[in-house]
Design an enzyme around this catalytic site. Structure first.
Site, PDB file in Angstrom:
ATOM      1  N   ARG A  44       0.865  -1.177   0.000  1.00 35.16           N
ATOM      2  CA  ARG A  44       0.000   0.000   0.000  1.00 35.16           C
ATOM      3  C   ARG A  44       0.908   1.235   0.000  1.00 35.16           C
ATOM      4  O   ARG A  44       2.007   1.210   0.564  1.00 35.16           O
ATOM      5  CB  ARG A  44      -0.885   0.006   1.242  1.00 35.16           C
ATOM      6  CG  ARG A  44      -1.844   1.186   1.319  1.00 35.16           C
ATOM      7  CD  ARG A  44      -2.583   1.224   2.655  1.00 35.16           C
ATOM      8  NE  ARG A  44      -3.429   2.415   2.725  1.00 35.16           N
ATOM      9  CZ  ARG A  44      -4.045   2.844   3.826  1.00 35.16           C
ATOM     10  NH1 ARG A  44      -3.881   2.179   4.964  1.00 35.16           N
ATOM     11  NH2 ARG A  44      -4.791   3.934   3.799  1.00 35.16           N
ATOM     12  N   HIS A  45       0.479   2.307  -0.632  1.00 32.91           N
ATOM     13  CA  HIS A  45       1.243   3.555  -0.595  1.00 32.91           C
ATOM     14  C   HIS A  45       1.382   4.048   0.837  1.00 32.91           C
ATOM     15  O   HIS A  45       0.639   3.644   1.735  1.00 32.91           O
ATOM     16  CB  HIS A  45       0.556   4.627  -1.447  1.00 32.91           C
ATOM     17  CG  HIS A  45      -0.850   4.920  -0.997  1.00 32.91           C
ATOM     18  ND1 HIS A  45      -1.138   5.701   0.103  1.00 32.91           N
ATOM     19  CD2 HIS A  45      -2.048   4.507  -1.489  1.00 32.91           C
ATOM     20  CE1 HIS A  45      -2.442   5.769   0.269  1.00 32.91           C
ATOM     21  NE2 HIS A  45      -3.014   5.050  -0.672  1.00 32.91           N
ATOM     22  N   ARG A  48      -0.549   9.807   2.617  1.00 33.04           N
ATOM     23  CA  ARG A  48      -0.980  10.788   1.624  1.00 33.04           C
ATOM     24  C   ARG A  48      -1.834  11.848   2.302  1.00 33.04           C
ATOM     25  O   ARG A  48      -2.230  11.697   3.456  1.00 33.04           O
ATOM     26  CB  ARG A  48      -1.808  10.109   0.521  1.00 33.04           C
ATOM     27  CG  ARG A  48      -3.056   9.424   1.048  1.00 33.04           C
ATOM     28  CD  ARG A  48      -4.067   9.153  -0.036  1.00 33.04           C
ATOM     29  NE  ARG A  48      -5.175   8.333   0.413  1.00 33.04           N
ATOM     30  CZ  ARG A  48      -6.194   8.767   1.126  1.00 33.04           C
ATOM     31  NH1 ARG A  48      -6.259  10.023   1.520  1.00 33.04           N
ATOM     32  NH2 ARG A  48      -7.172   7.943   1.479  1.00 33.04           N
ATOM     33  N   ARG A 121       0.666   9.070  -5.578  1.00 30.35           N
ATOM     34  CA  ARG A 121       1.060   8.533  -4.286  1.00 30.35           C
ATOM     35  C   ARG A 121       1.683   7.144  -4.403  1.00 30.35           C
ATOM     36  O   ARG A 121       2.520   6.770  -3.568  1.00 30.35           O
ATOM     37  CB  ARG A 121      -0.136   8.500  -3.329  1.00 30.35           C
ATOM     38  CG  ARG A 121      -1.345   7.689  -3.795  1.00 30.35           C
ATOM     39  CD  ARG A 121      -2.511   7.911  -2.843  1.00 30.35           C
ATOM     40  NE  ARG A 121      -3.741   7.234  -3.217  1.00 30.35           N
ATOM     41  CZ  ARG A 121      -4.654   7.712  -4.053  1.00 30.35           C
ATOM     42  NH1 ARG A 121      -4.445   8.888  -4.631  1.00 30.35           N
ATOM     43  NH2 ARG A 121      -5.764   7.060  -4.307  1.00 30.35           N
ATOM     44  N   GLU A 232     -15.409   0.400  -9.503  1.00 32.38           N
ATOM     45  CA  GLU A 232     -15.158  -0.112  -8.165  1.00 32.38           C
ATOM     46  C   GLU A 232     -16.477  -0.340  -7.435  1.00 32.38           C
ATOM     47  O   GLU A 232     -17.444   0.397  -7.663  1.00 32.38           O
ATOM     48  CB  GLU A 232     -14.323   0.885  -7.354  1.00 32.38           C
ATOM     49  CG  GLU A 232     -12.897   1.070  -7.811  1.00 32.38           C
ATOM     50  CD  GLU A 232     -12.113   1.968  -6.867  1.00 32.38           C
ATOM     51  OE1 GLU A 232     -12.461   1.986  -5.650  1.00 32.38           O
ATOM     52  OE2 GLU A 232     -11.178   2.638  -7.315  1.00 32.38           O
ATOM     53  N   ASP A 325      -4.925   0.076  -0.236  1.00 37.50           N
ATOM     54  CA  ASP A 325      -5.429  -0.823   0.794  1.00 37.50           C
ATOM     55  C   ASP A 325      -6.465  -1.782   0.223  1.00 37.50           C
ATOM     56  O   ASP A 325      -6.532  -2.951   0.615  1.00 37.50           O
ATOM     57  CB  ASP A 325      -5.998  -0.048   1.982  1.00 37.50           C
ATOM     58  CG  ASP A 325      -6.940   1.084   1.590  1.00 37.50           C
ATOM     59  OD1 ASP A 325      -7.191   1.294   0.384  1.00 37.50           O
ATOM     60  OD2 ASP A 325      -7.432   1.773   2.511  1.00 37.50           O
TER      61      ASP A 325
END
Length: 432
Positions: A44-45, A48, A121, A232, A325
Site C-alpha cells: 500500500r502507498h 498521503r 502517491r 469499483e 489498501d
C-alpha cells in the site's frame, strides 16, 4: 467485523514478538538449510493527504482546521516519503542478511521488477522505497500512464457483473451485519460514529449552523451498495458509513502526520483505543466493499494473476507492486487468508504503507517453500519516524492460509501457496 486477538498477538502488544521465525534476521541454522530465492511484495502507498479543504464536505463537517498538508489532495506527503524510504532501507538490510542480494547491488531487468499504479502517491511510494532499497541500483519504477490515472492492474474494479453475481455478492455483504444486513453493520458502528462526531465537534460546524441537509446522512444507517461492471464497488452518498468513512480516513492520516496528539484530535484527549475506534469506521468500510469473497475474487484477479506469474518466473528475485489498501484486502481474501487483526496498529488489516510479502525458499530437500507475512510500521514507528533496521524492524505479522499447514520451520510447501493462487484464478473464471 473483528476477531478476538489470539494469545500470540496479545503477547506482541505487550512487547513480545511474532517475528522470530518470520521475515527479519533469521537464525543461521535456518539460513543454512533454506536459501531465499525470491520475494514478491504487494504494498500500500505511504501517508498521503486527504480531501480535506474547507470547501469540501469534510471541511464543513467540523469547525476545526485540518492539518496543513505538505502535498496536494491524495498525493504522498513529505513525511510519507521519508517513512517509505526508511521501509526501503529496512528491506535492504533484510535482503542482504537473507542472502537475496549483495550490498550495493545493481539489478537487471530480469531479477528486479518494480511496478506502481499510475497515481502520484503510488509512483512516489515506489520511488522512495527503491531509493532506500537499492540506493546505487538505478532502479526503474514502471507505471503505465501519466499521473494520475488508475492502471487496470491495480484498479479494484468489477470485470464480471451479472444479476447472479450481484445477488451472490450482496448476500455475502449483508451477512457481515447479521440478520439486519448493512443496517446491522451501521448499528454496530454507532459508538464509533458517536466518538467521531464528538471529536469533529459537528454540532458547532458550518454544516450545523447552516442546517445543511448533508448532516442527515450521519444518522442514516441504510447504506446502499452499487456493483457495476468496470467500476469499483461503491456506496451511494448519503449514509453514515459512506460519509463518516471520509472523516475516519482524514483522522487516521492526521494522527500519523501530526506529532502533537492533542492537535491531531482537535483538542480532545484520546487514548490509543479511541484512535482505533476512529479507524474502525474506515476498516469496516473497506471490509464491506472489498472483502465479500465474490467481490474480492472479482476485483483482485489482475493482481492475483500477476503475482502468480511473478512467483513462477525463474529469473525474478524481487517484485515490488505498489497499490492501495483495497488491493491488499481483496488479494488476501481471494487467496483465502485467515481473519487477522494487527497489533500495534490503529488500522487493523492494511495499515498505511503495509506490505504483503511472499518469500520463496529452496529447502534442504530441494523442494520449494514459502512464507507469507504482512509487514508494516507500528503506530509509534510512524509517528516518531523511527529508523528501521534488523535491530528495530517494522512489525512482521504472519498470515495463515485457510486449510493449509506449515512445516516445523513455519513455512508452507510452495505448491500449496501456488494452489491458493490457482484456486483464486479458477474462482474468478467461475464467477457468474
Amino acid at each position: 467485523m473483528r476477531n478476538i486477538f489470539t494469545a500470540l498477538a496479545a503477547l506482541l502488544i505487550l512487547g513480545g514478538s511474532l517475528t522470530a521465525e518470520a521475515q527479519q534476521r533469521r537464525p543461521q541454522d535456518f539460513k543454512d538449510r533454506y536459501k531465499l530465492k525470491e520475494a514478491v511484495v504487494l504494498s500500500r502507498h505511504n501517508i498521503r493527504s486527504p480531501l480535506s479543504d474547507s470547501k469540501s464536505a469534510l471541511g464543513r463537517m467540523t469547525p476545526h482546521e485540518w492539518n496543513d498538508w505538505t502535498a496536494a489532495k491524495s498525493e504522498l506527503t513529505l513525511r510519507g516519503g521519508v517513512l517509505e524510504t526508511q521501509m526501503g532501507q529496512y528491506f535492504r538490510k533484510w535482503a542482504v542478511d537473507a542472502g537475496l542480494f549483495p550490498e550495493n547491488y545493481v539489478p537487471t531487468a530480469d531479477d528486479l521488477n518494480v511496478i506502481a499504479n499510475s497515481m502520484q502517491r503510488c509512483i512516489a511510494t515506489a520511488q522512495y522505497f527503491s531509493s532506500g532499497f537499492m540506493p546505487v541500483g538505478g532502479v526503474e519504477v514502471r507505471h503505465r500512464y501519466t499521473p494520475s490515472k488508475m492502471d487496470p492492474l491495480f484498479n479494484p474494479q468489477l470485470t464480471k457483473v451479472s444479476p447472479e453475481f450481484v445477488e451472490l455478492a450482496m448476500a455475502q455483504i449483508n451477512a457481515m451485519g447479521g440478520k439486519k444486513g448493512l443496517r446491522g453493520v451501521n448499528e454496530a458502528l454507532k459508538p464509533d460514529y458517536d466518538l467521531m462526531t464528538g471529536v469533529l465537534d459537528v454540532k458547532d460546524s458550518p454544516m450545523a449552523k447552516a442546517s445543511d441537509p448533508y448532516l442527515k446522512a450521519i444518522d442514516n444507517y441504510d447504506t446502499e451498495i452499487v456493483l457495476e461492471k468496470f467500476k469499483e464497488p461503491a456506496m451511494k452518498p448519503g449514509s453514515a458509513l459512506k460519509e463518516l468513512n471520509s472523516a475516519s480516513d482524514a483522522f487516521i492520516l492526521q494522527y500519523y502526520e501530526q506529532p502533537d496528539t492533542l492537535k491531531a484530535a482537535f483538542g480532545h484527549k484520546l487514548t490509543r483505543a479511541d484512535w482505533e475506534r476512529l479507524a474502525h469506521v474506515k476498516d469496516t468500510y473497506q471490509d464491506v466493499l472489498f472483502t465479500a469473497p465474490a467481490v474480492a475474487t472479482n476485483v483482485a484477479y489482475p493482481l492475483v494473476q500477476y503475482m502468480y506469474d511473478e512467483l513462477r518466473s525463474p529469473d525474478r528475485r524481487f517484485t515490488f507492486l505498489v497499490g492501495h489498501d483495497s488491493n491488499l484486502s481483496a488479494v488476501a481474501t481471494a487467496l483465502g487468508v485467515e481473519e487477522y487483526e494487527l497489533p500495534n496498529a490503529i488500522e487493523k488489516k492494511t495499515p498505511i504503507g503495509s506490505k504483503i510479502v511472499i518469500e520463496k525458499f529452496e529447502g534442504p530437500d530441494g523442494k520449494e517453500y514459502a512464507d507469507i507475512n504482512i509487514v508494516y510500521q507500528s503506530v509509534d514507528q510512524l509517528r516518531d519516524m523511527q529508523l528501521l533496521d534488523l535491530d528495530n524492524p517494522p512489525m512482521i505479522y504472519p498470515l495463515s492460509l485457510k486449510g493449509v499447514e506449515k512445516n516445523a520451520d513455519g513455512l508452507y510447501d510452495m505448491a500449496d501457496v501456488m494452489g491458493a493462487f490457482e484456486r483464486a484464478i479458477a474462482a474468478y473464471q467461475a464467477l457468474p
